[in-house]
Scaffold this motif. Structure first.
Motif, PDB file in Angstrom:
ATOM      1  N   PHE A  42       6.504  -4.768  -7.806  1.00 38.42           N
ATOM      2  CA  PHE A  42       8.004  -4.850  -7.843  1.00 38.42           C
ATOM      3  C   PHE A  42       8.360  -3.628  -8.796  1.00 38.42           C
ATOM      4  O   PHE A  42       7.653  -3.538  -9.859  1.00 38.42           O
ATOM      5  N   GLY A  43       9.515  -2.871  -8.157  1.00 38.39           N
ATOM      6  CA  GLY A  43       9.946  -1.743  -9.033  1.00 38.39           C
ATOM      7  C   GLY A  43      11.148  -2.154  -9.398  1.00 38.39           C
ATOM      8  O   GLY A  43      11.928  -2.882  -8.883  1.00 38.39           O
ATOM      9  N   GLU A  55       1.974   0.585   1.430  1.00 38.56           N
ATOM     10  CA  GLU A  55       1.683   1.481   2.518  1.00 38.56           C
ATOM     11  C   GLU A  55       2.743   2.722   2.083  1.00 38.56           C
ATOM     12  O   GLU A  55       2.454   3.699   2.417  1.00 38.56           O
ATOM     13  N   GLU A  56       3.890   2.725   1.417  1.00 37.76           N
ATOM     14  CA  GLU A  56       4.797   3.659   1.196  1.00 37.76           C
ATOM     15  C   GLU A  56       4.493   4.021  -0.199  1.00 37.76           C
ATOM     16  O   GLU A  56       5.348   5.413  -0.316  1.00 37.76           O
ATOM     17  N   ILE A  57       3.700   3.957  -0.889  1.00 41.34           N
ATOM     18  CA  ILE A  57       3.209   4.247  -2.178  1.00 41.34           C
ATOM     19  C   ILE A  57       2.519   5.473  -1.843  1.00 41.34           C
ATOM     20  O   ILE A  57       1.368   5.305  -1.462  1.00 41.34           O
ATOM     21  N   PHE A  58       2.977   6.791  -2.692  1.00 42.04           N
ATOM     22  CA  PHE A  58       2.057   7.846  -2.573  1.00 42.04           C
ATOM     23  C   PHE A  58       1.098   7.942  -3.765  1.00 42.04           C
ATOM     24  O   PHE A  58      -0.264   8.061  -3.438  1.00 42.04           O
ATOM     25  N   TYR A  59       1.628   7.809  -4.874  1.00 37.40           N
ATOM     26  CA  TYR A  59       0.777   7.530  -5.837  1.00 37.40           C
ATOM     27  C   TYR A  59       1.398   6.893  -7.073  1.00 37.40           C
ATOM     28  O   TYR A  59       2.619   6.705  -6.996  1.00 37.40           O
ATOM     29  N   THR A  67       4.660   3.152 -16.481  1.00 39.31           N
ATOM     30  CA  THR A  67       4.057   3.330 -15.225  1.00 39.31           C
ATOM     31  C   THR A  67       5.103   3.623 -14.138  1.00 39.31           C
ATOM     32  O   THR A  67       6.018   2.607 -13.880  1.00 39.31           O
ATOM     33  N   PHE A  68       4.805   4.266 -13.216  1.00 38.69           N
ATOM     34  CA  PHE A  68       5.792   4.594 -12.191  1.00 38.69           C
ATOM     35  C   PHE A  68       5.174   4.331 -10.906  1.00 38.69           C
ATOM     36  O   PHE A  68       3.913   5.320 -10.925  1.00 38.69           O
ATOM     37  N   ALA A  69       5.827   4.253  -9.713  1.00 37.62           N
ATOM     38  CA  ALA A  69       5.240   4.113  -8.343  1.00 37.62           C
ATOM     39  C   ALA A  69       6.291   5.341  -7.770  1.00 37.62           C
ATOM     40  O   ALA A  69       7.338   5.154  -7.691  1.00 37.62           O
ATOM     41  N   TYR A  70       5.570   6.199  -6.897  1.00 39.14           N
ATOM     42  CA  TYR A  70       6.273   7.390  -6.269  1.00 39.14           C
ATOM     43  C   TYR A  70       5.962   6.955  -4.594  1.00 39.14           C
ATOM     44  O   TYR A  70       5.001   7.026  -4.225  1.00 39.14           O
ATOM     45  N   ARG A  72       8.374   8.299  -1.106  1.00 39.53           N
ATOM     46  CA  ARG A  72       8.536   9.509  -0.325  1.00 39.53           C
ATOM     47  C   ARG A  72       9.944  10.197  -1.026  1.00 39.53           C
ATOM     48  O   ARG A  72       9.903  11.369  -1.502  1.00 39.53           O
ATOM     49  N   LYS A  73      10.939   9.363  -1.312  1.00 44.23           N
ATOM     50  CA  LYS A  73      12.269   9.935  -2.023  1.00 44.23           C
ATOM     51  C   LYS A  73      12.436   9.122  -3.155  1.00 44.23           C
ATOM     52  O   LYS A  73      13.554   9.348  -3.996  1.00 44.23           O
ATOM     53  N   GLN A  74      11.844   8.025  -3.668  1.00 44.49           N
ATOM     54  CA  GLN A  74      12.210   7.277  -4.567  1.00 44.49           C
ATOM     55  C   GLN A  74      10.877   6.952  -5.711  1.00 44.49           C
ATOM     56  O   GLN A  74       9.824   7.074  -5.458  1.00 44.49           O
ATOM     57  N   VAL A  75      11.445   6.778  -7.028  1.00 43.47           N
ATOM     58  CA  VAL A  75      10.484   6.744  -8.096  1.00 43.47           C
ATOM     59  C   VAL A  75      10.785   5.353  -8.743  1.00 43.47           C
ATOM     60  O   VAL A  75      11.846   5.089  -8.885  1.00 43.47           O
ATOM     61  N   TYR A  76      10.012   4.527  -8.850  1.00 44.91           N
ATOM     62  CA  TYR A  76      10.321   2.948  -9.438  1.00 44.91           C
ATOM     63  C   TYR A  76       9.316   2.867 -10.614  1.00 44.91           C
ATOM     64  O   TYR A  76       8.148   3.081 -10.597  1.00 44.91           O
TER      65      TYR A  76
END
Length: 152
Positions: A42-43, A55-59, A67-70, A72-76
């Motif tokens: 959860f972000g 699947e949508e998380i790049f890194y 800690t952040f999940a990146y 395509r267009k959002q950072v959570y």
């Protein structure tokens, strides 16, 4: 077999404990089901929790002990240390590449060699991340393992 379920709103992480006298086929199936289940991340967005698709998380990155999940267009901002996330997500295509980064290998477009025995990954969104020398071999072994699973 007796099953008890408890809801505790104060829990930071869901957990399951299985008590048994002898490992049976039924208990082994339950264990495998629990271990193979996809973790939910959860972000935080505007003070609300948003369920993120792995699947949508790049890194995943850590900055100033956050800690952040990146995507395509959002950072959570997400909960959990990189060590915990590395363990929880390693079965789902995520690999630690540096002290501060875990990458989704499904989002890697290419891998390039860099100076000083480092590697660089170029993601599908054209962002570039450096694989540190320490994690280089771990990353390469992880790719071999995943390729082996995919080709079997």
């Amino acid at each position: 077999m007796r099953i008890k379920l408890f809801q505790e709103d104060a829990l930071e992480e869901d957990r399951t404990e299985i008590y048994y006298r002898e490992m049976t086929e039924q208990i082994e199936k339950v264990r495998q089901l629990l271990e193979d289940s996809v973790p939910q991340l959860f972000g935080l967005e505007d003070g609300e929790q948003v369920l993120l698709s792995l699947e949508e998380i790049f890194y995943i990155d850590t900055v100033d002990k956050k800690t952040f999940a990146y995507l395509r267009k959002q950072v959570y901002q997400i909960q959990g240390s990189l060590t915990f996330l590395e363990s929880a997500l390693s079965k789902h295509g995520f690999c630690r590449i540096s002290k501060a980064n875990i990458v989704n290998i499904q989002q890697i477009e290419r891998v390039k060699s860099e100076a000083n025995m480092r590697l660089k990954v170029v993601l599908n969104n054209q962002e570039e991340l450096v694989i540190s020398r320490y994690y280089r071999k771990i990353f390469q072994n992880y790719l071999k393992k995943v390729r082996g699973i995919l080709h079997d």
